[in-house]
Write an enzyme that holds these catalytic residues in place. Structure first.
Site, mmCIF file in Angstrom:
data_model
loop_
_atom_site.group_PDB
_atom_site.id
_atom_site.type_symbol
_atom_site.label_atom_id
_atom_site.label_comp_id
_atom_site.label_asym_id
_atom_site.label_seq_id
_atom_site.Cartn_x
_atom_site.Cartn_y
_atom_site.Cartn_z
ATOM 1 N N ARG A 94 -3.558 6.438 0.959
ATOM 2 C CA ARG A 94 -4.137 7.662 1.512
ATOM 3 C C ARG A 94 -3.201 8.441 2.419
ATOM 4 O O ARG A 94 -3.470 9.605 2.725
ATOM 5 C CB ARG A 94 -5.424 7.327 2.268
ATOM 6 C CG ARG A 94 -6.614 7.044 1.352
ATOM 7 C CD ARG A 94 -7.841 6.647 2.150
ATOM 8 N NE ARG A 94 -7.716 5.292 2.681
ATOM 9 C CZ ARG A 94 -8.541 4.774 3.583
ATOM 10 N NH1 ARG A 94 -9.522 5.503 4.079
ATOM 11 N NH2 ARG A 94 -8.387 3.532 4.002
ATOM 12 N N ARG B 179 0.826 -1.204 0.000
ATOM 13 C CA ARG B 179 0.000 0.000 0.000
ATOM 14 C C ARG B 179 0.872 1.271 0.000
ATOM 15 O O ARG B 179 0.537 2.270 0.620
ATOM 16 C CB ARG B 179 -0.974 -0.010 1.179
ATOM 17 C CG ARG B 179 -2.381 0.489 0.808
ATOM 18 C CD ARG B 179 -3.341 0.441 1.982
ATOM 19 N NE ARG B 179 -3.718 -0.916 2.339
ATOM 20 C CZ ARG B 179 -3.838 -1.374 3.590
ATOM 21 N NH1 ARG B 179 -3.591 -0.586 4.603
ATOM 22 N NH2 ARG B 179 -4.198 -2.615 3.825
ATOM 23 N N ASP C 221 -6.924 -3.268 -7.030
ATOM 24 C CA ASP C 221 -7.555 -3.837 -5.839
ATOM 25 C C ASP C 221 -7.702 -5.336 -6.049
ATOM 26 O O ASP C 221 -7.951 -5.795 -7.173
ATOM 27 C CB ASP C 221 -8.921 -3.205 -5.591
ATOM 28 C CG ASP C 221 -9.494 -3.630 -4.238
ATOM 29 O OD1 ASP C 221 -9.142 -2.998 -3.226
ATOM 30 O OD2 ASP C 221 -10.272 -4.601 -4.204
ATOM 31 N N TYR D 86 -14.313 -12.975 0.894
ATOM 32 C CA TYR D 86 -14.994 -11.717 0.555
ATOM 33 C C TYR D 86 -16.313 -12.006 -0.172
ATOM 34 O O TYR D 86 -17.353 -11.412 0.129
ATOM 35 C CB TYR D 86 -14.109 -10.853 -0.344
ATOM 36 C CG TYR D 86 -13.273 -9.838 0.379
ATOM 37 C CD1 TYR D 86 -13.853 -8.793 1.105
ATOM 38 C CD2 TYR D 86 -11.889 -9.889 0.314
ATOM 39 C CE1 TYR D 86 -13.070 -7.845 1.750
ATOM 40 C CE2 TYR D 86 -11.091 -8.949 0.966
ATOM 41 C CZ TYR D 86 -11.698 -7.928 1.677
ATOM 42 O OH TYR D 86 -10.927 -6.992 2.318
ATOM 43 N N ARG E 124 -7.303 11.127 -5.691
ATOM 44 C CA ARG E 124 -8.473 10.385 -5.206
ATOM 45 C C ARG E 124 -9.674 11.299 -4.947
ATOM 46 O O ARG E 124 -10.834 10.861 -5.057
ATOM 47 C CB ARG E 124 -8.054 9.646 -3.926
ATOM 48 C CG ARG E 124 -9.117 8.865 -3.237
ATOM 49 C CD ARG E 124 -9.597 7.658 -4.009
ATOM 50 N NE ARG E 124 -10.529 6.946 -3.184
ATOM 51 C CZ ARG E 124 -11.785 7.333 -2.967
ATOM 52 N NH1 ARG E 124 -12.246 8.419 -3.563
ATOM 53 N NH2 ARG E 124 -12.570 6.648 -2.169
#
Length: 350
Positions: free
Chosen positions: A39, A35, A84, A161, A48
């Site tokens: 963010r 990552r 992703d 998931y 973003r």
């Protein structure tokens, strides 16, 4: 590695990251961070702010931009394509969305054998061309000697998931299907595995030098359950990646599963921060490369602590060829960028 591996120039082959994947001596310990485009980085937040997370994943120019920006800002030794792990499930007929805070939501979760029967075989990977285009654009923009990592979610993590409909604490729905209907479970895992094989090899064809499997949720399983319900499928994916392409195999909460993960395969076994690197490497064997394993929350401490923790892990590796420095999981959103840069600098000092 075979000489004809796609997109592998001499400069890339001899990069510190690729040498470490082969357990060959490198001029310094290579480092990249899960990552690393995220963010915590203001450049990423600016991009973003203009679109949803899924839109960013599906816009190759911008996915390439945030990938390359992170590498250049941090000075790491490998890039990982911005994408992703759940993108692959859409061609299977799964309806994917991201709620507030970018949490994934599955709108039509799989809970029964009838639901499994409705999953689509991914015969044509072309619906994910935006990922491959992002890889091509990133490869063109990166420094010629800097490797690019492609990736996917491992079969169990994707299955959990799809079944849970999102993240989970106890994986009740996943284990219920696994235990109650092993036929449906294995059919679903096999379908996912076939899709992942195509997906990873298409990423290699597009320009990735290595690939990583993220088994983020597999730590919820016992060793016996891993062997029966997961290992054959993960093994199938890893063994089907194009020859000569290093495979990094990473999971979290896997202290009880390391030997089984090694058996499932991978040129590099990734550790989370809950194990000591020297002890974990001893368990998986020194004939495989390893990756890890700083606690991501350590990056919230002062720089002196970050440097000390990095040295501790480097000392555990003891200069043995085949160590790639990384965190024990992804960088957290509030992480100070200066501390991340200090970590990279400290690792490169040796």
């Amino acid at each position: 590695m075979p000489e004809n591996t796609p997109h592998l120039t001499d400069e890339l082959r001899e990069s510190p990251f690729m040498r470490a994947c082969r357990r060959q001596p490198a001029p310094y310990t290579p480092i990249w961070l899960m990552r690393q485009a995220g963010r915590y980085m203001p450049e990423y937040r600016e991009v973003r702010s203009r679109m949803s997370f899924l839109e960013l994943c599906k816009t190759p120019d911008l996915a390439a931009e945030v990938t390359v920006t992170a590498v250049e800002r941090l000075g790491v030794d490998a890039a990982i394509i911005f994408a992703d792990i759940l993108l692959i499930i859409e061609p299977m007929g799964i309806e994917l969305g991201f709620a507030g805070g970018d949490g994934p939501v599955i709108h039509n979760p799989v809970r029964s054998s009838a639901d499994v029967d409705r999953l689509r075989e991914v015969d044509d990977i072309a619906s994910l061309n935006f990922v491959f285009e992002a890889i091509r654009k990133t490869r063109q923009a990166l420094a010629p000697g800097l490797p690019l990592i492609g990736f996917c979610g491992a079969p169990f993590t994707l299955a959990s998931y799809i079944i849970e409909g999102g993240g989970s604490k106890n994986y009740i729905n996943t284990k219920r299907l696994m235990y109650n209907d092993s036929g449906a479970w294995h059919a679903m895992m096999a379908l996912i595995s076939r899709a992942l094989t195509k997906y990873l090899n298409a990423q290699v064809d597009a320009g990735a030098q290595a690939v990583q499997l993220f088994d983020s949720w597999v730590g919820c399983l016992s060793p016996d359950d891993y062997r029966e319900y997961v290992l054959p499928h993960t093994q199938s994916v890893i063994s089907s990646v194009a020859p000569g392409v290093p495979v990094l195999h990473f999971g979290t909460g896997t202290a009880a599963l390391l030997e089984l993960m090694r058996e499932a395969g991978g040129d590099v076994i990734g550790f989370d921060w809950r194990v000591r690197l020297d002890q974990a490497w001893e368990r998986v064997g020194h004939d495989v490369a390893v990756m890890g394993n700083l606690d991501p929350v350590s990056l919230f401490a002062n720089v002196e602590h970050v440097r000390a923790e990095a040295k501790k892990i480097l000392d555990y590796a003891a200069g043995r060829p085949g160590h790639i420095f990384n965190l024990g999981h992804g960088i957290l959103p509030e992480t100070p960028v200066a501390n991340v840069m200090a970590l990279v600098e400290r690792v490169h000092e040796g």
